[in-house]
Design a protein around this motif. Structure first.
Motif, PDB file in Angstrom:
ATOM      1  N   LEU B 497       7.301   1.394   7.983  1.00 40.50           N
ATOM      2  CA  LEU B 497       6.358   2.200   7.198  1.00 40.50           C
ATOM      3  C   LEU B 497       6.081   1.629   5.812  1.00 40.50           C
ATOM      4  O   LEU B 497       5.646   2.345   4.920  1.00 40.50           O
ATOM      5  CB  LEU B 497       6.890   3.641   7.079  1.00 40.50           C
ATOM      6  N   GLU B 498       6.303   0.328   5.645  1.00 39.30           N
ATOM      7  CA  GLU B 498       6.138  -0.247   4.313  1.00 39.30           C
ATOM      8  C   GLU B 498       4.732  -0.060   3.755  1.00 39.30           C
ATOM      9  O   GLU B 498       4.559   0.064   2.530  1.00 39.30           O
ATOM     10  CB  GLU B 498       6.504  -1.734   4.329  1.00 39.30           C
ATOM     11  N   ALA B 499       3.732  -0.001   4.661  1.00 40.69           N
ATOM     12  CA  ALA B 499       2.361   0.125   4.155  1.00 40.69           C
ATOM     13  C   ALA B 499       2.166   1.424   3.379  1.00 40.69           C
ATOM     14  O   ALA B 499       1.379   1.483   2.437  1.00 40.69           O
ATOM     15  CB  ALA B 499       1.363   0.041   5.306  1.00 40.69           C
ATOM     16  N   LEU B 500       2.907   2.489   3.782  1.00 35.93           N
ATOM     17  CA  LEU B 500       2.829   3.733   3.012  1.00 35.93           C
ATOM     18  C   LEU B 500       3.235   3.478   1.575  1.00 35.93           C
ATOM     19  O   LEU B 500       2.676   4.026   0.649  1.00 35.93           O
ATOM     20  CB  LEU B 500       3.795   4.786   3.584  1.00 35.93           C
ATOM     21  N   TRP B 501       4.257   2.658   1.419  1.00 32.88           N
ATOM     22  CA  TRP B 501       4.876   2.524   0.099  1.00 32.88           C
ATOM     23  C   TRP B 501       4.184   1.514  -0.789  1.00 32.88           C
ATOM     24  O   TRP B 501       4.210   1.658  -2.009  1.00 32.88           O
ATOM     25  CB  TRP B 501       6.374   2.226   0.281  1.00 32.88           C
ATOM     26  N   VAL B 502       3.594   0.495  -0.209  1.00 30.94           N
ATOM     27  CA  VAL B 502       2.856  -0.435  -1.071  1.00 30.94           C
ATOM     28  C   VAL B 502       1.586   0.221  -1.592  1.00 30.94           C
ATOM     29  O   VAL B 502       1.012  -0.228  -2.580  1.00 30.94           O
ATOM     30  CB  VAL B 502       2.481  -1.768  -0.361  1.00 30.94           C
ATOM     31  N   HIS B 503       1.180   1.288  -0.947  1.00 24.76           N
ATOM     32  CA  HIS B 503      -0.081   1.915  -1.361  1.00 24.76           C
ATOM     33  C   HIS B 503       0.003   2.532  -2.758  1.00 24.76           C
ATOM     34  O   HIS B 503      -0.965   2.512  -3.498  1.00 24.76           O
ATOM     35  CB  HIS B 503      -0.461   2.976  -0.338  1.00 24.76           C
ATOM     36  N   PHE B 504       1.160   3.078  -3.114  1.00 25.45           N
ATOM     37  CA  PHE B 504       1.252   3.788  -4.392  1.00 25.45           C
ATOM     38  C   PHE B 504       1.458   2.821  -5.553  1.00 25.45           C
ATOM     39  O   PHE B 504       2.352   1.982  -5.513  1.00 25.45           O
ATOM     40  CB  PHE B 504       2.424   4.773  -4.368  1.00 25.45           C
TER      41      PHE B 504
END
Lengths: 446, 690
Positions: B497-504
């Protein structure tokens, strides 16, 4: 171990395919996945990849062969592998009716695919490299999917073509000098304008620049390059391939001259130029073609395609050689629109700035030599079109009109058509219709 | 009514104290009336939730704490901010300056507390212990709990005063935090401002117990209801709770029954309450109530009281004038203060590059597994810095679900290797609060699949606080978690789920693939002043690799070219690095030269290394174990498109997981994510150009 390379079945309806080009030769080492050859099905040109890694031991079917799908066309293995069991088949193939040399059109297929619809497909990297090295992408054959030009294609083209500044390239083209014959003195051996001019002016040859020439007949050598080479190739192909017949007829162009004069007087101030005979002739031929669709056609493989659209090319003599700008959809344009379009096209053609679809895609061509005093001639068909109209000079002559001798403006028209596509009678009817429209140009209004 | 003198005696309050309370309340009232007016004139943009009517709560409670204590505020926070800021301003000039900064912040000016970044809902003064307001209802309850945890671990007698509304008491954060605080006897005083409505819904339509304070019994802490319109009653109750907290007896829950004069926000027509009800509450207005009592009992004269009230109006008028004549923040500063400055230097980057070469070439270097590299990093950093501690589910005696905290419990004890209840939001939120108050928490969320349970705390508070507060805070925390497939544990324990976290904006994302990278990057992440999402891979814990004996850190944002090549670039990270390397090795046998870039950190991203490689090869393949749609590869490709379009010789190729929830069955799980073969096919596709 020998791996058989087969002609793949690329679709359920594909029964056979033509080997357009081999990209490897016997003795080459290939990796699995390398493109071995290009094959043309009834639909497209596609790459065939190596099924295994190894040495190309034998190419069983040369370029141009048309073979059934799943035929073994080449062998890959280790040098020394025994391939004799396969050779009897080749002997049989050789005994069969000789595989025809591929028609030039087929050999050109990849490049044509790349430029399909007038759009040139090249990867961004290929475009950048071409820009940096001054390579015209239109001269590069694409090896990528659908004929896309990739970097390797540009580099290959660059290896053949010397590096030159755009200005040097232009000067060389105008002078008809092949850049390969010019020694570059610019950065990195780049050919600059001075180099070309040096080559053109044989007056002060530097000793090194003069090759130790073998005895040759006197006369300047002009390389067959650029537009000249293209013309040579196309003309000879047309002369070789077409079954051409020329019909001539003399028509009364008095009303055409009157119409042209009236249009010139009425419109020159507004348009900024005078409507010419070619403008009217394009409109006339477009109308005639629309009414005689059997002439508006081209040969595709073993089929005749009756074309939906009418695009008329006009042969123009330029400094760069013979060029044929194409007025697209001429049948749907008014004479004034044709005239304006034609002038734009010619101007760009003379400057070498034509768009990719401005010099191609015609369905019929007009060539007018009247200004040089020519009366009638036998023009060569501009492939892949079906016919071409030669226009002679308009001159006053005594003629019989209503039982009287009168001075009329007379004009010879020469129609050359490809008898493979259309017979004599329909071609004559087409020419007759052109004659009628020349004699009674007001019919264009009908 | 009880005699005022007796109350003052009992609470240890002087006349001056009472006049200060009266002044603060009057200033809050004048402030809110002015803001109401400015909103109506569209001078203040955005949302403002006004505190008028509730002044006694903020003023009474904050009067009960010391200057070195901590507070957290809410979206209806102007009262807390003023009472707190006024307390920290020693002179009349400083007090005016504080009001000026407050009003300027509401007006979005460069001179505001947060340089106009936060506005009404995100006003903070972290340097003085106000950890700020929040736009998320209940969002700061875990943060205050974390501040309490930091105090508890530092063993001082400070307290954290946590304001929130009746609406927030219905959130999971309330339950998780009160449970955790009571469990660990944290010095937190939870003050519920029950103004009877959660926006429009009455409290009795949201709760079947009549008082929020009644719930305290469920957590084993005292709960008390007080009259929130009586500043002295609030002061007395909060003082008691604060004293208890300072004695180390743990948290309390104090419910102040109060009422807001205005609606939820400026645009609220208040159709859900009667004008009779509003009138009845206005008759209990805390300001005249205190003034009257002081005059009636002779503590102060009418003139003294009137002077206080008049001066309040003047102070706010001056603050408004200051705010409106202040400049707007320049647009050129929009990207400032998202991240705290990097601590590494070019020399450190170069040293690591040299060390990396040694690690690759020195065949005699000791080999340790990935899990042990993590343990070593934690141990070394805990020894190096007493502010570092570990918390999470099963990290203590058990040693972590994947053994990444093994042995630390024995070495450092239960205080610094802290087992938590299963409360992801508060684990993360407490880490935010502890980080903002001086500790360096390493909080473990057992699976990355569980991080969405803590998303608000990590993303809305942890990642954004620095920026929202004008660059005036740091949140040096690490969220350690792990992801990926390979153990047949299906879609709640196997995602990437890294994409969730790079978004912020505001949080870094690190995903190491080797033991060497894991150790050096974890140490760097702990030392970094920014929040870091550190995502390990469950199938890599057992992977062994060379790790130097000596101390080292790997600066964040430096990719590692794991294999050099010239025909095609493969960009990947975490476990997929191994598949990419296998694919490269197999293709090398065919004469295809593949360059494999291990990003190591997704944010900060080493775009330079990617672009340099693409310029060399002209072809890019991205490999990720994450779902194809919205994966981080899309971002990389967009960046390459922007930076190196003219160098691409073929379309970029994604090799990613299927867009299906990760299935359990072994064959399906394997089919859902890229295999070495699919990486090979991706590379071939890039080479073919289609």
């Amino acid at each position: 171990m020998i791996t058989e390379v087969i002609l793949p079945q690329l679709g359920e309806t594909m029964n056979e395919g033509t080997i357009v080009q081999w990209l490897v030769k016997e003795g080459d080492t290939v990796n699995k996945g390398d493109v071995l050859f290009q094959l043309e099905s009834d639909k497209a040109v596609l790459d065939a990849e190596a099924p295994a890694r190894g040495t190309v031991l034998k190419i069983l079917h040369p370029k141009g062969s048309k073979v059934p799908v799943l035929t073994v066309v080449a062998l890959i293995g280790e040098p020394g592998d025994d391939i004799t069991p396969y050779l009897s088949g080749v002997a049989a193939a050789a005994a069969a009716p000789a595989a025809p040399e591929p028609p030039a059109a087929v050999a050109e297929a990849p490049a044509e695919v790349a430029a399909q619809g007038g759009r040139l497909f090249a990867s961004p990297r290929a475009r950048r490299v071409a820009r940096e090295r001054g390579i015209d992408l239109r001269t590069v054959r694409g090896s990528g999917p659908g004929g896309r030009i990739v970097e390797a294609d540009v580099l290959a083209a660059a290896a053949l073509e010397p590096r030159a500044t755009p200005l040097a390239r232009k000067v060389a083209e105008e002078a008809g000098v092949a850049l390969t014959e010019v020694a570059g003195t610019g950065p990195g051996g780049r050919v600059v304008r001075a180099d070309v001019e040096q080559r053109v002016r044989p007056a002060a040859p530097t000793p090194a620049a003069v090759p130790a020439a073998a005895p040759a007949p006197a006369g300047e050598m002009v390389p067959l390059a650029g537009v000249r080479a293209r013309i040579a190739e196309r003309m000879s192909r047309s002369a070789q391939e077409t079954a051409r017949v020329t019909l001539t007829t003399e028509v009364d162009a008095t009303r055409l001259v009157e119409a042209r004069t009236q249009l010139k007087d009425a419109l020159s101030d507004t348009l900024g130029f005078a409507i010419g005979y070619n403008d009217l002739l394009i409109a006339i031929c477009a109308r005639a073609l629309r009414e005689h669709p059997n002439v508006n056609c081209r040969l595709e493989g073993d089929q005749i395609r009756l074309l939906d659209e009418v695009h008329i090319g006009l042969a123009v003599d330029t400094d760069r050689g013979l060029l044929v700008p194409v007025v697209r959809n001429a049948d749907r344009l008014r004479v004034v629109e044709i005239a304006q379009r034609l002038r734009e096209l010619v101007a760009r053609a003379r400057e070498g700035k034509s768009g990719p679809d401005e010099l191609t895609g015609g369905t019929f061509t007009i060539t007018n030599l009247g200004m040089y005093g020519v009366d009638a001639f036998t023009p060569i068909i501009n492939l892949p079109e079906c016919a071409i109209l030669g226009v002679g000079r308009i001159r006053p002559e005594p003629a019989v009109l209503g039982g009287q001798i009168a001075i009329r403006q007379r004009l010879w028209l020469s129609l050359t058509f490809d008898h493979r596509l259309v017979d004599g009678a329909p071609a004559a009817r087409f020419l007759q219709r052109i004659a009628t429209l020349v004699e009674e140009p007001y019919l264009l209004l009908a | 009514m009880e005699d005022l003198a007796a109350i003052m005696e009992r609470q240890g309050l002087t006349k001056e104290d009472l006049l200060t309370m009266l002044r603060q309340m009057a200033e809050i009232r004048a402030f809110e009336e002015t803001v109401y007016d400015l909103l109506g004139r569209n001078v203040i943009k955005g949302a403002s939730h006004l505190y008028a009517g509730e002044e006694a709560v903020a003023v009474g409670a904050i009067a009960a704490i010391r200057e070195d204590d901590i507070i957290t505020s809410t979206h209806r926070g102007h009262g807390h901010c003023h009472a707190h800021g006024d307390k920290h301003a020693p002179t009349p000039e400083a007090k005016q300056e504080h009001l000026n900064k407050m009003m300027a912040e509401l007006c979005g000016r460069a001179t505001g507390y947060c340089k106009g970044r936060g506005g009404s809902m995100h006003i903070a003064d972290v340097a003085n212990g106000n950890l700020g307001a929040t736009g998320i209802v209940g969002g700061n309850i875990p943060v205050a709990t974390g501040a309490g945890l930091a105090i508890s671990m530092r063993k001082t007698d400070q307290v954290a005063l946590c304001f929130f509304g009746d609406g927030a008491s219905q959130t999971g954060n309330f339950h998780e935090s009160l449970n955790m605080a009571a469990l660990w006897k944290l010095p937190v005083v939870y003050v519920v401002e029950n103004n009877l409505y959660g926006m429009s819904v009455p409290f009795d339509k949201a709760s079947c117990v009549p008082n929020v304070a009644d719930r305290a019994v469920a957590y084993g802490m005292p709960g008390e209801v007080v009259d929130g319109m009586d500043v002295l009653a609030v002061h007395e109750a909060v003082s008691r709770a604060v004293a208890r907290a300072r004695r180390g007896e743990g948290p309390s829950l104090i419910e102040c029954k109060t009422y807001r004069w205005y609606g939820h926000s400026r645009s609220d027509p208040r159709v859900y309450r009667t004008r009779e009800e509003e009138k009845a509450w206005r008759e209990r207005d805390p300001i005249p109530r205190l003034a009257r009592r002081m005059v009636e009992t002779g503590v102060a004269t009418q003139e003294e009281v009137d002077a206080v009230l008049a001066k309040a109006q003047e102070a706010i008028a001056r603050a408004t004038e200051f705010a409106l004549s202040s400049p707007m923040p320049p647009a050129s500063e929009v990207a400032q203060d998202v991240y705290a400055p990097d601590f590494w230097t070019p020399e450190m980057v170069e040293a690591e590059r040299a060390l990396r070469r040694r690690v690759r070439e020195d065949k005699t270097m000791r080999q340790i597994p990935y899990w042990q590299a993590i343990v070593e990093a934690l141990r070394e950093e805990m020894k190096r810095d007493p502010a570092v501690f570990v918390m999470g589910e099963d990290v203590g005696l058990y040693g972590g679900a994947y053994g990444a905290t093994r042995g630390l419990f024995d070495e450092f004890g239960a205080e610094r290797v802290r087992d938590t209840p299963i409360s992801e939001a508060t684990i993360a939120g407490a880490a935010v609060g502890a980080a903002m108050t001086g500790l360096r928490p390493v909080a473990e969320i057992m699976y990355v699949d569980f991080t969405p349970l803590a998303m608000d705390q990590i993303a809305n508070q942890g990642a954004k606080n620095r920026y929202m507060f004008g660059g005036k805070t740091r949140v040096p925390m690490v969220i350690r978690t792990e992801g990926g497939t390979g153990r047949c544990i299906a879609a709640h324990h196997s995602q990437s789920l890294e994409a969730l976290w790079v978004h912020f904006p505001g949080i870094y994302v690190v995903m190491p693939s080797t033991p060497y990278d894991a150790k050096g990057l974890l140490k760097a992440s702990i030392r970094d002043d920014n929040p870091v999402m550190f995502i390990e891979h469950k199938m890599l814990y057992g992977v062994t690799g060379p790790v130097p004996e000596e101390e080292y850190v790997i600066p964040l944002g430096i990719a590692d070219i794991k294999r050099e090549g010239k025909d095609v670039t493969v960009v990947t990270y975490s476990r997929m690095v191994y598949r990419a390397l296998e694919a490269a090795e197999k293709l090398a046998g065919e004469g295809i030269s593949v360059e494999v870039i291990d990003l190591r950190t997704l944010k900060p991203l080493d775009l330079e290394t990617i672009v340099t490689s693409v310029k060399k090869t002209g072809r890019l393949v991205g490999v990720t174990e994450a779902y194809r749609t919205g994966s981080f590869l899309g971002e990389i490709f967009a960046l390459v498109n922007e930076e190196a379009f003219d160098y691409l010789d073929a379309p970029m190729v994604r090799v990613a997981a299927e867009d299906v929830p990760v299935p359990m069955s072994e064959t399906l799980e394997a089919a859902a994510v890229p295999s070495t073969q699919s990486v090979i096919e991706g590379i071939r596709k890039a080479l073919r150009g289609r």
